[in-house]
Scaffold this active site. Structure first.
Site, PDB file in Angstrom:
ATOM      1  N   GLY A 128      31.628  50.676 -25.218  1.00  0.00           N
ATOM      2  CA  GLY A 128      31.067  49.521 -24.340  1.00  0.00           C
ATOM      3  C   GLY A 128      31.036  48.310 -24.764  1.00  0.00           C
ATOM      4  N   ALA A 129      31.429  47.335 -23.904  1.00  0.00           N
ATOM      5  CA  ALA A 129      31.579  45.960 -24.217  1.00  0.00           C
ATOM      6  C   ALA A 129      30.677  45.000 -23.548  1.00  0.00           C
ATOM      7  CB  ALA A 129      33.090  45.397 -23.865  1.00  0.00           C
TER       8      ALA A 129
ATOM      9  N   GLY B  98      26.479  43.251 -23.651  1.00  0.00           N
ATOM     10  CA  GLY B  98      26.043  42.404 -24.673  1.00  0.00           C
ATOM     11  C   GLY B  98      25.504  43.183 -25.908  1.00  0.00           C
ATOM     12  N   SER B  99      24.954  44.441 -26.017  1.00  0.00           N
ATOM     13  CA  SER B  99      24.656  45.127 -27.103  1.00  0.00           C
ATOM     14  C   SER B  99      26.196  45.561 -27.839  1.00  0.00           C
ATOM     15  CB  SER B  99      23.677  46.326 -26.627  1.00  0.00           C
ATOM     16  OG  SER B  99      24.541  47.221 -26.225  1.00  0.00           O
TER      17      SER B  99
ATOM     18  N   PHE C  34       8.256  34.593 -16.214  1.00  0.00           N
ATOM     19  CA  PHE C  34       8.735  35.751 -15.697  1.00  0.00           C
ATOM     20  C   PHE C  34       7.687  36.865 -15.423  1.00  0.00           C
ATOM     21  CE2 PHE C  34      12.900  37.443 -15.044  1.00  0.00           C
ATOM     22  CZ  PHE C  34      13.607  36.196 -14.857  1.00  0.00           C
TER      23      PHE C  34
ATOM     24  N   ASP D 233      27.730  57.109 -18.430  1.00  0.00           N
ATOM     25  CA  ASP D 233      28.641  57.813 -19.250  1.00  0.00           C
ATOM     26  C   ASP D 233      28.156  58.226 -20.683  1.00  0.00           C
ATOM     27  OD1 ASP D 233      30.080  57.371 -17.152  1.00  0.00           O
ATOM     28  OD2 ASP D 233      31.423  55.814 -18.310  1.00  0.00           O
TER      29      ASP D 233
ATOM     30  N   GLN E  67      13.413  51.781 -13.209  1.00  0.00           N
ATOM     31  CA  GLN E  67      12.421  50.279 -12.692  1.00  0.00           C
ATOM     32  C   GLN E  67      13.340  50.222 -11.402  1.00  0.00           C
ATOM     33  OE1 GLN E  67      12.951  45.968 -14.480  1.00  0.00           O
ATOM     34  NE2 GLN E  67      10.869  46.811 -14.841  1.00  0.00           N
TER      35      GLN E  67
ATOM     36  N   HIS F 192      13.828  47.029  -9.123  1.00  0.00           N
ATOM     37  CA  HIS F 192      13.450  45.602  -9.056  1.00  0.00           C
ATOM     38  C   HIS F 192      13.058  45.407  -7.503  1.00  0.00           C
ATOM     39  CE1 HIS F 192      14.289  41.496  -9.280  1.00  0.00           C
ATOM     40  NE2 HIS F 192      14.513  41.641 -10.737  1.00  0.00           N
TER      41      HIS F 192
ATOM     42  N   LEU G  62      21.227  41.897  -6.670  1.00  0.00           N
ATOM     43  CA  LEU G  62      20.006  41.205  -7.179  1.00  0.00           C
ATOM     44  C   LEU G  62      19.669  39.834  -7.086  1.00  0.00           C
ATOM     45  CD1 LEU G  62      17.533  41.774  -9.547  1.00  0.00           C
ATOM     46  CD2 LEU G  62      19.287  41.292 -11.068  1.00  0.00           C
TER      47      LEU G  62
ATOM     48  N   THR H 144      17.513  37.526  -8.690  1.00  0.00           N
ATOM     49  CA  THR H 144      16.498  37.426  -9.905  1.00  0.00           C
ATOM     50  C   THR H 144      14.998  36.951  -9.906  1.00  0.00           C
ATOM     51  OG1 THR H 144      16.603  36.319 -12.246  1.00  0.00           O
ATOM     52  CG2 THR H 144      17.251  34.976 -10.488  1.00  0.00           C
ATOM     53  N   GLU H 145      14.411  37.732 -10.654  1.00  0.00           N
ATOM     54  CA  GLU H 145      13.010  37.369 -10.847  1.00  0.00           C
ATOM     55  C   GLU H 145      12.756  36.031 -11.088  1.00  0.00           C
ATOM     56  OE1 GLU H 145       9.671  39.185 -13.851  1.00  0.00           O
ATOM     57  OE2 GLU H 145      10.635  40.658 -12.534  1.00  0.00           O
TER      58      GLU H 145
ATOM     59  N   ARG I  19       7.073  44.110 -12.560  1.00  0.00           N
ATOM     60  CA  ARG I  19       7.923  44.795 -11.554  1.00  0.00           C
ATOM     61  C   ARG I  19       7.446  46.197 -10.891  1.00  0.00           C
ATOM     62  NH1 ARG I  19      13.864  43.450 -14.502  1.00  0.00           N
ATOM     63  NH2 ARG I  19      13.626  41.359 -14.070  1.00  0.00           N
TER      64      ARG I  19
ATOM     65  N   HIS J  64      17.056  49.433 -10.354  1.00  0.00           N
ATOM     66  CA  HIS J  64      17.603  48.287 -11.333  1.00  0.00           C
ATOM     67  C   HIS J  64      17.987  48.740 -12.774  1.00  0.00           C
ATOM     68  CE1 HIS J  64      18.400  44.209 -12.617  1.00  0.00           C
ATOM     69  NE2 HIS J  64      17.358  44.104 -13.491  1.00  0.00           N
TER      70      HIS J  64
ATOM     71  N   GLU K  83      20.904  49.589 -23.040  1.00  0.00           N
ATOM     72  CA  GLU K  83      20.373  50.456 -21.816  1.00  0.00           C
ATOM     73  C   GLU K  83      20.590  51.769 -22.059  1.00  0.00           C
ATOM     74  OE1 GLU K  83      19.499  50.333 -17.018  1.00  0.00           O
ATOM     75  OE2 GLU K  83      21.057  48.834 -17.934  1.00  0.00           O
TER      76      GLU K  83
ATOM     77  N   ARG L 275       9.688  47.953 -17.781  1.00  0.00           N
ATOM     78  CA  ARG L 275      10.283  47.001 -18.552  1.00  0.00           C
ATOM     79  C   ARG L 275       9.801  45.600 -18.192  1.00  0.00           C
ATOM     80  NH1 ARG L 275      14.535  43.459 -18.220  1.00  0.00           N
ATOM     81  NH2 ARG L 275      15.653  44.973 -16.363  1.00  0.00           N
TER      82      ARG L 275
ATOM     83  N   LEU M 104      18.134  41.691 -21.897  1.00  0.00           N
ATOM     84  CA  LEU M 104      18.977  40.898 -22.761  1.00  0.00           C
ATOM     85  C   LEU M 104      18.389  41.003 -24.228  1.00  0.00           C
ATOM     86  CD1 LEU M 104      20.142  38.027 -20.690  1.00  0.00           C
ATOM     87  CD2 LEU M 104      21.125  40.356 -20.961  1.00  0.00           C
TER      88      LEU M 104
END
Length: 591
Positions: A19-20, A22-23, A124, A226, A245, A247, A257, A259-260, A291, A358, A391, A402, A408
C-alpha cells in the site's frame, strides 16, 4: 494463464510495504532514509492512493488559531470514540500530533498560512476546547486538498530516499511458516500477469479500508479490503468491524465526499423547511457535532418527512451565506464537485447531501508500534514479521466513531511509529528465513482453482449483491432481524463466490482476474462486519442498534474480535489506562 509451482521470480527486501497511501509512504520514508532495502507494492500509482481523497486536514493541537493543547485533543478523541478507544493509544497519537505535522512542514508540504506565517487551522466536527464549550480550530489544512498535498510530499521524499516502488501490483496472500511468522507475500504483476514472490524480513499491511462492500461509498474502487482479506485467510482476527462511519455529506446520488471542512468554514445543513436542524440535536456544536451524531440526525429528518427533493430523500448543505472569497480560496474542490456531481453552483445554491459510508474504525489488531497482535485475555501475542498501519489496522484510537482529520493523523503517527520500531530491530543483522514451500503451494492452488473454475456466477453479480445486501441490512440504523437476514444473504453469497468464473484468460492488465481476486477480500470484510454487528447488543458510536437503543458500559465496554474460521467472535476489554494522565471515565455524550 496456468498457475504452477514454478514461481517466475523472487524479490528480497528488508521491509515490504503493501500500500502506497499516507501510512505506507510515511513508514517507508522512515526506513529508507536509514539505508534499509524497502519496497512498496501498490495497486495504483502512489499519488492515486485513496489518501489523495482526504480533503479537510490533519488534526494537531498547534494552537495557531486559538488556545489548544493535546489534553483537549485526547479528551475529544476519547469522547468521540464513544469511550471505546484505547486510551493509551489515543494519548500517544495526540501527543505525537504536533511533531508529525511540523515534520511535514519541513518536508515541504504547502500548508495554508495565517497572516503571521503559521499553519492555518480550521474547526472540525467533535473537536472542542474547554470540554465541549465551542468548536476549536485544530485541522491543519491545504485548502480542501490536504490528502493530495500529503501524498505528493511523501512520494517526492521517498523518491529521494531511494524507496523501491512496485506500481500496479496486487498482493494476493501472506506467506507464513509453521511458527506463524510472516515472510512476505505472493503477488500479481498486473502488467504481465505473472505471479511473483516478494520475500521480506518485515511485511507491513497499509492497504486502506474496505468501504466498497457498500453500495453507496465515498471510497475509491480500489478499497476492497485487501489487507483484511489477507489477514483473515492467514487465520488472523479482525477487531471492531461493526463500526463503520457514515460521513454526513456525500453528494446525494453520487456518494462523492463533501469535506467536513465546509462546515468548519461555516456551512450549515438545512431541511426542506430551510431550517438549520442540527440546532435541535446538538445545541452547542450544531453542524460540527461528531459524524455519527450528524448522520443519525440527517436520517431522522428524512424519516420524519423533512427531506429535500422530489423523493424527500436527502438534505441540503448550504454555503450561500459564506463569503465567496473564502469558498474559492479554502474550498476550491467543493465548487468543482458540486458542479460536476450535483449540477449546482455552491456559491448560489445548496448542495444535496446524504450520509454515505466513509471509513472503517475496525481492522487488523495492532499495538502502538504497528505490530499485529492476536488478543488473548490480558496477553497479546505478537505476530512476528507482520505490521499493519492506517485504515486497515485497528490500534483503536477511533473506537466506535472517528473524529474528522484524525484519519490523516493516524496514518502519520503510526506510520512513523512502525518505522521507528522496525529500525530498532537492526534488520541488517538478520537474515531472511527460509521460505516454506507448503505455504506457497496453498496460495498457488487457490489461484489455480480460481483460474480454472467453470462456474456460472459472474464476479460483478456477486460483488454487487454483497454491496446491496450490506447497504440494505447493515446501514445507519440496525435491528437484530434485519442484520440476521443480511447475514444469511451474505453467507449465501459466500457460497456463490465459490462458483465464479471469468472468460478472459489473457495475462496483460486483465482486470477481470484482479476483480475476481478482490472479491475474496470483499466477502471476508462483509462477513466480519455483519457478524460483529449482530454480536453487539447495544448502540454505541456508529453502531445504532434499534433493538438496544442505549450504550451499555457495564456489559459492552469491550472490543469485538472476529475470526473467519466459523465466523467466531471473541471479546477483549477496552484499555482505559492512558500512558501518563488520568483515565477519562465514560459518561453521556452531549454536544
Amino acid at each position: 494463464m496456468i498457475f504452477n509451482k514454478s514461481i517466475i521470480a523472487n524479490y528480497r527486501f528488508d521491509v515490504l510495504i503493501i500500500g502506497a497511501g499516507g501510512s505506507g509512504m510515511r513508514a517507508s520514508l522512515q526506513l529508507a532514509q536509514e539505508g534499509l532495502n524497502v519496497a512498496i507494492l501498490s495497486k495504483v500509482f502512489p499519488t492515486r492512493s485513496h489518501t489523495v481523497a482526504a480533503q479537510g486536514g490533519i488534526s494537531a493541537s498547534l494552537g495557531n488559531m486559538s488556545k489548544d493543547n493535546w489534553h483537549w485533543h485526547m479528551f475529544d478523541t476519547i469522547k468521540g470514540s464513544d469511550y471505546l478507544g484505547d486510551q493509551d493509544a489515543i494519548e500517544f497519537m495526540c501527543k505525537e500530533a504536533p511533531k508529525v505535522v511540523y515534520e511535514l512542514e519541513h518536508f515541504g508540504m504547502p500548508f495554508d498560512r495565517n497572516k503571521n506565517g503559521t499553519i492555518y487551522q480550521r474547526p472540525f466536527g467533535g473537536h472542542s476546547s474547554n470540554f465541549g464549550e465551542k468548536p476549536i480550530a485544530r485541522a491543519c489544512a491545504v485548502a480542501d486538498r490536504t490528502g493530495h498535498a500529503l501524498l505528493h510530499t511523501l512520494y517526492q521524499r521517498n523518491l529521494h530516499a531511494k524507496t523501491n516502488f512496485f506500481i500496479e501490483w496486487m498482493a494476493i496472500d501472506l506467506i507464513s511458516d509453521s511458527e506463524g511468522d510472516i515472510l512476505g507475500v505472493v503477488a500479481l504483476e498486473m502488467e504481465t500477469g505473472n505471479i511473483m514472490i516478494l520475500e521480506s524480513k518485515i511485511t507491513i499491511l497499509a492497504t486502506g479500508g474496505g468501504g466498497r462492500i457498500w453500495a453507496a461509498s465515498t471510497n475509491a474502487f480500489i478499497n476492497t479490503g485487501d489487507g483484511l482479506g489477507m489477514a483473515a485467510r492467514a487465520g488472523l482476527p479482525l477487531e471492531d468491524m461493526e463500526f463503520w462511519q457514515f460521513h454526513p455529506t456525500g453528494v446525494a446520488g453520487a456518494g462523492v465526499l463533501i469535506t467536513e471542512g465546509v462546515r468548519g468554514e461555516g456551512g450549515i445543513l438545512i431541511n426542506s423547511n430551510g431550517e438549520r436542524f442540527m440546532e435541535r440535536y446538538a445545541p452547542i456544536l450544531k453542524d460540527l457535532a461528531p459524524r455519527d451524531f450528524v448522520s443519525r440526525a440527517m436520517d431522522q429528518e428524512i424519516k420524519e418527512g423533512r427531506g429535500c427533493g422530489p423523493n424527500k430523500d436527502h438534505v441540503m448543505l448550504d454555503l450561500r451565506h459564506i463569503n465567496s472569497e473564502t469558498i474559492i480560496n479554502r474550498l476550491p474542490s467543493i465548487l468543482e464537485i458540486g458542479n460536476k456531481f450535483a449540477n449546482v453552483n455552491a456559491l448560489k445554491e445548496p448542495i444535496p447531501v446524504i450520509p454515505t459510508i466513509h471509513y472503517q474504525m475496525g481492522g487488523i489488531p495492532t499495538n502502538i508500534y504497528g505490530q499485529v497482535i492476536i488478543p488473548n485475555n490480558d496477553n497479546n501475542k505478537i505476530v512476528n514479521g507482520l505490521y499493519a498501519i492506517g485504515e486497515c489496522a485497528c490500534v483503536s484510537v477511533h473506537g466506535a466513531n472517528r473524529l474528522g482529520t484524525n484519519s490523516l493523523l493516524d496514518l502519520l503517527v503510526f506510520g512513523r511509529s512502525a518505522g521507528n520500531h522496525i529500525l530498532s530491530l537492526e534488520l541488517k543483522k538478520i537474515h531472511n528465513k527460509k521460505l516454506p514451500i507448503n505455504s506457497i503451494d496453498i496460495i498457488i492452488d487457490r489461484l489455480s482453482k480460481l483460474e480454472n473454475n467453470k462456474g456460472s456466477e459472474s464476479v460483478q453479480s456477486v460483488a454487487n449483491d454483497i454491496r446491496k445486501t450490506m447497504q440494505n441490512y447493515c446501514g445507519v440504523f440496525r435491528t437484530d432481524k434485519l442484520m440476521k437476514n443480511g447475514y444469511k444473504k451474505i453467507m449465501i453469497l459466500d457460497e456463490r463466490r465459490k462458483y465464479i468464473s471469468f472468460k478472459d484468460k489473457s495475462k496483460i492488465f486483465n482486470t477481470a482476474r484482479i476483480e475476481a481476486l478482490e472479491l475474496d477480500n470483499l466477502i471476508e470484510t462483509a462477513k466480519a462486519t455483519i457478524s460483529s454487528a449482530i454480536s453487539r447488543k447495544e448502540s454505541r458510536g456508529a453502531h445504532a442498534h434499534n433493538d438496544f437503543k442505549n450504550r451499555d458500559d457495564i456489559n459492552w465496554l469491550k472490543h469485538s474480535i472476529w475470526y473467519s474460521n466459523g465466523n467466531r467472535i471473541e471479546f477483549k476489554p477496552v484499555n482505559l489506562k492512558p500512558l501518563t494522565v488520568k483515565t477519562v471515565h465514560p459518561k453521556k455524550r452531549t454536544f
